[in-house]
Each structure stands twice: as structure tokens, then as C-alpha cells.
Write an enzyme that holds these catalytic residues in place. Structure first.
Site, PDB file in Angstrom:
ATOM      1  CD  GLU A 284      -2.975   0.439   2.341  1.00  0.00           C
ATOM      2  OE1 GLU A 284      -3.934  -0.077   1.864  1.00  0.00           O
ATOM      3  OE2 GLU A 284      -2.907   1.163   3.361  1.00  0.00           O
ATOM      4  CD  GLU A 287      -2.674   1.056  -4.327  1.00  0.00           C
ATOM      5  OE1 GLU A 287      -2.600   0.160  -3.368  1.00  0.00           O
ATOM      6  OE2 GLU A 287      -3.622   1.354  -5.002  1.00  0.00           O
ATOM      7  CB  CYS A 304      -7.162  -3.174   5.948  1.00  0.00           C
ATOM      8  SG  CYS A 304      -6.704  -1.437   6.614  1.00  0.00           S
ATOM      9  CB  SER A 324      -5.306   1.063  -1.263  1.00  0.00           C
ATOM     10  OG  SER A 324      -4.187   0.046  -1.258  1.00  0.00           O
ATOM     11  CE  LYS A 363     -10.735  -7.789   7.976  1.00  0.00           C
ATOM     12  NZ  LYS A 363     -10.023  -7.218   6.912  1.00  0.00           N
ATOM     13  CD  GLU A 366     -11.574  -8.513   3.461  1.00  0.00           C
ATOM     14  OE1 GLU A 366     -11.269  -7.284   3.442  1.00  0.00           O
ATOM     15  OE2 GLU A 366     -10.876  -9.245   4.463  1.00  0.00           O
ATOM     16  CD  GLU A 371     -14.575  -8.770  -5.929  1.00  0.00           C
ATOM     17  OE1 GLU A 371     -15.144  -9.398  -5.236  1.00  0.00           O
ATOM     18  OE2 GLU A 371     -15.296  -7.888  -6.787  1.00  0.00           O
ATOM     19  CB  CYS A 511      -9.908  -3.941  14.246  1.00  0.00           C
ATOM     20  SG  CYS A 511      -9.860  -3.656  12.484  1.00  0.00           S
TER      21      CYS A 511
HETATM   22  S1  SF4 Z   1     -13.559  -4.481  12.933  1.00  0.00           S
HETATM   23 FE1  SF4 Z   1     -14.636  -2.812  12.056  1.00  0.00          FE
HETATM   24  S2  SF4 Z   1     -12.924  -1.410  11.711  1.00  0.00           S
HETATM   25 FE2  SF4 Z   1     -12.147  -3.310  11.930  1.00  0.00          FE
HETATM   26  S3  SF4 Z   1     -12.084  -4.229   9.674  1.00  0.00           S
HETATM   27 FE3  SF4 Z   1     -14.071  -4.998  10.571  1.00  0.00          FE
HETATM   28  S4  SF4 Z   1     -15.524  -3.387  10.376  1.00  0.00           S
HETATM   29 FE4  SF4 Z   1     -13.694  -2.412   9.864  1.00  0.00          FE
END
Ligand code: SF4
Ligand code: SF4
Ligand code: SF4
Ligand code: FES
Length: 599
Positions: A284, A287, A304, A324, A363, A366, A371, A511
Site C-alpha cells: 500500500e 502504491e 483493509c 487502494s 470479514k 470479505e 474477487e 478494529c
Molecule cells: S472490525 Fe470494524 S473497523 Fe475493523 S475491519 Fe471490521 S468493520 Fe472495519
């Protein structure tokens, strides 16, 4: 001002409620819907009943203490027979309209409704009306959040957090009276709505009506399958929060005990997401420099946080080129485990399964993005939140607090710098990037690695970094919560933004305050300070504090990737984004219905 509670003199100021004065003076009153950290007193649960007698009143009255202002000369009684009886009846009525499958409920043992039932001395529930609660919505559409409205006690905390902290406003109150329900705006399944999967609503839900998607069995299926090689990674912010689930000190770093726990479970390879955070900084940071040198799209946004990525794709898809292209640490680690690690350890990539332990509900979504599927398999197979991993350990009879310490033993993907671990705090990605970008541009290390301008609680912090004569000064911004992110995006769109590089984390505090972290009863982010400080302490105590100095990262580039932004990096560590704006056409009938429901 002066009054009495249970016969004891209390002093208070104007505008304080009876509940606030009682709490300040050590008198306990049960509560359910109220949440002081959110300044939230909807007055819907009515379990905070007390007896009051105003100075000039002859009669006593029973009122809700959270909505009643304390007055000069007021006498409050919290434990009279009538108060106790009415509180008990109120809890019975709440339970009558509540799906009481407590034994299998995700919130069992951490449920505020169970607590008040115990407090009021409920021995049996006389009423139960499944015909009401069973027709309420159960929504399993989202990979991150499960909604079971048969357990909702209509405290509206979730609506408040989604609207006022995140500015998403995905949840709405529909119907009236006994039919009142928390719905998703436009009556959509959650996965088709504006919800960005942050899980903040789960943290405030007092019961099991909102929960993270449960993938514990999926993880066990992988771990206990002898044909497979299970690789587990855990994120920076997990290690200073997970101890809370085992009555350990707030903010304590339990990394060494987590390694032991994973080994006891029979996990084949234990890796650290921190390693991949260092890798992300290399990609990153490079980048950013590439964009600055080549007049690329600016400001560049960090990538992230999947909650943030969801937000941009759903609300500002025209600005996805600003994000990014570097994948998140979770995804980079998954991709490296199935390629680089397989090569180094001579493992069959088809037998490798990657499990992540994350502070994050987003996550989960994600990891399922198209992708991040390669040759028909995902880079990350299963994502567990911190809460789920704690439940898994408890199911297996492992008490984290009693385990001995272990160290990482994988020689390829475990070492990390202090810069990596601060990814867990708001501002951490930016601070880590500055440490490395400065070195890449000037050839020198920063004199002071701790970039304090980027730390703190303010929803937006700014700093300026001097990148030498060729690139000049770059203005940086760090933002947390999506309500503030929306403000920033609107400024950028209107051309009023001076920034070159912006970090956004969806969750308050970053997080460490993620929607998958341990939740505390009657509190919203009550342990944030300790978790955050725990993370900064780890950074302070690391010998290596910059990502580019991580020896395992150096070897990864020397042996495999060759250089940041190189061919292999592009193939394995960079991603693309999509326009996921919700397109919905309302008929006049639907608009009218919503007006009616809101009135
Ligand atoms: S815990 Fe919250 S701030 Fe951290 S990656 Fe997940 S959604 Fe984003
Ligand atoms: S997960 Fe986040 S965005 Fe979705 S409903 Fe809950 S608070 Fe709102
Ligand atoms: S879903 Fe949970 S937080 Fe939302 S209103 Fe119902 S009980 Fe309260
Ligand atoms: S806590 Fe007072 S009405 Fe719910």
C-alpha cells in the site's frame, strides 16, 4: 438540589434523571432498554420502575426511573413490595412475547434479559405467546449478521447505533403496539440493504436478537479433518480483547495463550495476521508513492476495512478508484498461505484450509467475495469472530486463562513489526504507512516512530508528512465511524478536501472496537481504552517497529514476490471493487406506507 433515595439524602444537579442519581449514589435499579454510553433512554422496557413521591404530592407514583427527572425534595424508593411486584410483572410480559430458547441462544450467559429476570426473582413464566413472536422475521441472508426478531425486546439500541454512530440507517421501527418490529429499511433482506456488516448493532443488543453468523461448526469440520492442513491466523486486535471472555485483565495481550489454544485444538500451522499487515504496508505504501509520482487518483483510501469498502461500493461507487487496490491483511495472508507457504513447506495447496480469527463481522463477507476466490477455492475458508473463537474454546473445555504460553514456531509467516500490530487501533494503518513511506522516499528512518498526531479518539485527525522535494507535503486524515466517513466523502466530492491519503475504519476506535469483539453488558465500548493501550504497548515493546524491517517480509520479497507492486503481488495481493449501489424504485403505495409506519 437535594432529595432522598431509600431514605438516604442525595445531592444532584438539574436535568439528572432518577436513574442517574440512583447510580451515582450506589442504588441499583434494573434496566434493559437504556444505554448510557449511547445517551439512549427510549423508555420502552419499563423494568426500571421506582416509587416516587414529589415534595408537594400526597400520593406515591410508580414511574420509569430512566425517563423521570429527579426533583428537589423528591423521595424515591427502589425496593418496595409494589415496585418489586410490578418489575416482576413487566419482565414476565417481556418474556411472554419472547422466544425463550435460552439453552441454545447465542447470548446465553451474556443476556441482559436473563439478568433482569434473575434480579426480579422470577421463578416461572406464566405467559407465553408464540403466536406473536413466531411470526416475526428471522433473517439469515447476511454472511455477517443474523437477525432473529422473535427475541427482540424492542429497546431500539440497534436503530440508534446504526443511525447515529454509523450514519447507515439500515434499521427502522415498523408497525405499532404489539406488532412493533425492527425491520430493515424497505423491507429488504439484510444482505440486499444498505447494511455494511460492521456488527455494531450486535454489540448493543441486550438479547440474542442480533448475532454474528455462527461458523464454529465449519471451523471444526476443517480442524478435525485429518485429510486437511489447517492454517489459522489471528488479527492484531483480537489478542488484547479476547482475555475479557475469560475474566482476564482488560487489554491483556493473550497472543501466547492463543497459540497454545490453537495447538491444543490440533491446528497444523499457526500464523499471525500481523505478518500480513506488514506486507500490506509494503504494497500500500508503494502504491501511494506510485499514485503521487504518476498523478494517480487521490486521495488514496486505505482498503483493509471491509465495512468501509462495503460503504464505498454501496454509497459512493464512483470513488472506488480511490481505494487502494491492496487486499486486506486477512486476504493477503490467505493468498500467501496457499502459495508461498505451500511452496516453502512443500504442502499440497489443495489440502490447505485457512481459518481467520477476526474482531470483525464484515470479514466474513470479505472472505466470500468473488474477487478472493482462486481456482475455485477461497483464499480464506472460514472466518470466526473473537466471540466465536472464545465459544469454540469453551466448548472444547479450554480455559484460556489457565493455558501456558507458547511462541509462534512457523519460520515463514509469523514475525511482525510494531507497525503491524497497531493496525488494530484507529490511525494505526496510517501510522504504520508513514513509518515505511518515509523510509522508501528519503532512505532514512523516522526519528520518532510514534506519530502522535494520528492517535486519539477524535472522529477525524489530521497530520502532514513531508516526502521531500520531489513529492512535497502530503496531508493525511484518519477517520473512524462511517458517519464521519460520509462527511469526509461529501467534502471530497465537493472539491473541499486537502488530503492525499485517508485511513477509514468503520468501527469506533478501529478494529479493537469491531463488531466481532467481546461485548459488555450495559456498555458500549467500555473497554476500548484498555484494548487500545494494550495494542500500543505491544508496539512499544517490539524490537522491530517498521514493516520494511520485518526479516520474514524481506525474505518473502527476496524468495517469492521479488518486489512490491510486482507481477506476483498484482496477481495475489491486489484486488478490484464494484458498484454495489442499491437501485430501488418505490411505488406511491410504498412511499405512503412508510409515511404511515413512521407517523
Ligand atoms: S472490525 Fe470494524 S473497523 Fe475493523 S475491519 Fe471490521 S468493520 Fe472495519
Ligand atoms: S451491521 Fe452495522 S450497518 Fe448493518 S445494521 Fe448493524 S449497525 Fe447497521
Ligand atoms: S434487535 Fe436487539 S438491539 Fe435491536 S431493538 Fe431488538 S433487542 Fe434491541
Ligand atoms: S430502562 Fe427504563 S424503560 Fe427501559
Amino acid at each position: 438540589m437535594i432529595g432522598t433515595i431509600n431514605g438516604k439524602k442525595v445531592e444532584f444537579s438539574k436535568d439528572q434523571t432518577v436513574l442517574e442519581v440512583a447510580r451515582a449514589n450506589g442504588h441499583f435499579i434494573p434496566t434493559l432498554c437504556e444505554l448510557a454510553d449511547l445517551d439512549h433512554t427510549p423508555g420502552t422496557c419499563r423494568v426500571c420502575l421506582v416509587d416516587i413521591k414529589r415534595r408537594n404530592d400526597v400520593n406515591h407514583r410508580i414511574v420509569t426511573s430512566c425517563t423521570t427527572p429527579m426533583e428537589e425534595g423528591m423521595a424515591v424508593l427502589t425496593r418496595t413490595p409494589k415496585v418489586r411486584q410490578m418489575q416482576r410483572l413487566q419482565v414476565e410480559l417481556l418474556l411472554a412475547d419472547h422466544n425463550q430458547d435460552c439453552a441454545s441462544c447465542v447470548r446465553h450467559g451474556n443476556c441482559e434479559l436473563q439478568d433482569v429476570a434473575q434480579f426480579v426473582g422470577l421463578e416461572q413464566t406464566r405467559y407465553n405467546y408464540p403466536e406473536f413472536y413466531e411470526r416475526r422475521t428471522r433473517d439469515y441472508s447476511s454472511p455477517s449478521v443474523v437477525r432473529d426478531m422473535s427475541k427482540c425486546i424492542r429497546c431500539f439500541r440497534c436503530v440508534k447505533v446504526c443511525r447515529e454512530i454509523q450514519g447507515i440507517d439500515a434499521l427502522v421501527i415498523t408497525q405499532k403496539g404489539l406488532e412493533t418490529e425492527i425491520s430493515v429499511r424497505d423491507h429488504l433482506p439484510l444482505n440486499e440493504s444498505d447494511c455494511i456488516s460492521c456488527g455494531q448493532c450486535i454489540l448493543v443488543c441486550p438479547v440474542g436478537a442480533l448475532a454474528g453468523r455462527n461458523n464454529i461448526e465449519d471451523a471444526m469440520d476443517l480442524i478435525y479433518n485429518p485429510e486437511l492442513i489447517t492454517v489459522v491466523q489471528f488479527a492484531p486486535a483480537v489478542r488484547t480483547a479476547m482475555g475479557e471472555e475469560f475474566n482476564m485483565a482488560k487489554g491483556e495481550n493473550v497472543e501466547a495463550k492463543m497459540i497454545t489454544a490453537l495447538k491444543r485444538l490440533g491446528v497444523d500451522v499457526v500464523l499471525d495476521t500481523n505478518f500480513a499487515a506488514d506486507l500490506v504496508i509494503m504494497e500500500e505504501g508503494s502504491e501511494l508513492l506510485h499514485r503521487l509520482k504518476n498523478k494517480g487518483t487521490l486521495p488514496m483510501f486505505t482498503s483493509c476495512c471491509p465495512g468501509w469498502v462495503n460503504f464505498v461500493e454501496k454509497n459512493y461507487p464512483e470513488m472506488t478508484p480511490n481505494i487502494s487496490t491492496t487486499s486486506s491483511p486477512q486476504q493477503c495472508l490467505g493468498a500467501m498461505a496457499k502459495t508461498y507457504l505451500a511452496e516453502k513447506m512443500d504442502l499440497d495447496p489443495d489440502r490447505i484450509r485457512v481459518i481467520s480469527i477476526m474482531p470483525c463481522t464484515a470479514k466474513k463477507g470479505e472472505a466470500q467475495r468473488p474477487e478472493f476466490q482462486r481456482n475455485g477455492r477461497p483464499d480464506v475458508d472460514v472466518v470466526l469472530t473473537t466471540r466465536e473463537f472464545s465459544r469454540l474454546l469453551k466448548r472444547e473445555g479450554l480455559d484460556l486463562a489457565k493455558l501456558e504460553d507458547s511462541q509462534f514456531d512457523n519460520p515463514w509467516m509469523t514475525d511482525y513489526s510494531g507497525a503491524a500490530v497497531i493496525f488494530g487501533n484507529t490511525g494505526g494503518v496510517m501510522e504504520a504507512a508513514v513509518r515505511t513511506v518515509h523510509k522508501l522516499v528519503t532512505g532514512n528512518e523516522l526519528d520518532a516512530v510514534e506519530y502522535t498526531d494520528l492517535r486519539g479518539d477524535a472522529l477525524r485527525r489530521e497530520a502532514t508528512v513531508d516526502l521531500g522535494p520531489a513529492l512535497g507535503e502530503v496531508k493525511l486524515a484518519v477517520v473512524h465511524t462511517l458517519k464521519e466517513a460520509r462527511r469526509l466523502m461529501d467534502e471530497i466530492k465537493s472539491g473541499n478536501s486537502p488530503y492525499g491519503f485517508v485511513e477509514v475504519m468503520a468501527c469506533p476506535g478501529g478494529c479493537q472496537g469491531g463488531g466481532g469483539q467481546p461485548r459488555s453488558k450495559h456498555s458500549y465500548h467500555g473497554t476500548a481504552r484498555e484494548r487500545s493501550q494494550g495494542i500500543y504497548n505491544i508496539d512499544k515493546n517490539r524490537t522491530i517497529r517498521q514493516s520494511h524491517n520485518n526479516p520474514m517480509i524481506k525474505r518473502l520479497y527476496a524468495d517469492f514476490l521479488k518486489k512490491p507492486l510486482g507481477h506476483k503481488s498484482h496477481e495475489l495481493l491486489h484486488t478490484t471493487y464494484r458498484d454495489r449501489r442499491r437501485r430501488i424504485n418505490h411505488s406511491m403505495h410504498e412511499i405512503w406506507k412508510e409515511i404511515e409506519e413512521r407517523s
